[in-house]
Design a protein around this motif. Structure first.
Motif, PDB file in Angstrom:
ATOM      1  N   ILE A 124       1.097  -1.454   0.119  1.00  0.00           N
ATOM      2  CA  ILE A 124      -0.573   0.052   0.196  1.00  0.00           C
ATOM      3  C   ILE A 124       1.140   0.902  -0.124  1.00  0.00           C
ATOM      4  O   ILE A 124       0.856   2.131  -0.867  1.00  0.00           O
ATOM      5  N   SER A 135      -7.826   0.789  -4.584  1.00  0.00           N
ATOM      6  CA  SER A 135      -8.730   0.683  -4.312  1.00  0.00           C
ATOM      7  C   SER A 135      -9.750  -0.572  -4.764  1.00  0.00           C
ATOM      8  O   SER A 135     -11.046  -0.719  -3.771  1.00  0.00           O
ATOM      9  N   TYR A 137      -8.425  -2.976  -5.077  1.00  0.00           N
ATOM     10  CA  TYR A 137      -7.991  -4.677  -4.848  1.00  0.00           C
ATOM     11  C   TYR A 137      -8.022  -4.331  -3.143  1.00  0.00           C
ATOM     12  O   TYR A 137      -7.933  -5.171  -2.586  1.00  0.00           O
ATOM     13  N   GLU A 138      -9.026  -3.501  -2.305  1.00  0.00           N
ATOM     14  CA  GLU A 138      -9.645  -3.412  -1.422  1.00  0.00           C
ATOM     15  C   GLU A 138     -10.197  -4.633  -0.614  1.00  0.00           C
ATOM     16  O   GLU A 138      -9.427  -5.544   0.352  1.00  0.00           O
TER      17      GLU A 138
END
Length: 141
Positions: A124, A135, A137-138
């Motif tokens: 990150i 976002s 891959y959240e």
């Protein structure tokens, strides 16, 4: 005859050597388990090598550099193993999705799936530095 500091010295070395042999044995056993063939006749490491070999031609320079950046914090002794594990997962995803090239998206998803959660903080941080929106891959974190 064996009393005082010399006895403690010997005791320290016995405990130290037993501990080191135990730790080394643990890691050797883990590697042994990864080399054991599964039901299909191939081990985890065989599949990893297969995925890397099948997708070697799909890698572009930018994605190779991104992978190198992501494995940079891994100690040099273990970096090759980490790189191969992540590249194998990326290759597996690429073959499953029938990708024509390895993309930045595949590298990020493969890294997330191949590494433990504690390494995701570094990912990150690196994505923020490169101003890449993570976002999407959240759900994988």
């Amino acid at each position: 005859m064996l009393d005082g500091w010399f006895l403690w010295f010997i005791l320290f070395w016995i405990v130290f050597l037993i501990s080191m042999v135990g730790i080394g044995g643990f890691f050797m056993f883990r590697k042994f388990l990864q080399r054991l063939p599964k039901v299909d006749g191939k081990s985890d490491l065989d599949w990893q090598d297969h995925y890397i070999e099948q997708t070697r031609h799909l890698w572009k320079k930018e994605e190779k550099e991104l992978l190198e950046e992501l494995v940079a914090p891994v100690p040099e002794l273990f970096r090759d193993v980490a790189r191969a594990k992540i590249a194998g997962k990326i290759g597996a995803i690429a073959l499953k999705e029938k990708a024509e090239t390895i993309t930045q998206d595949l590298v990020i998803r493969g890294y997330i799936l191949a590494t433990p959660k504690r390494d995701h903080k570094f990912l990150i941080k690196r994505l923020k530095e490169k101003q890449i929106d993570f976002s999407q891959y959240e759900a994988l974190f």
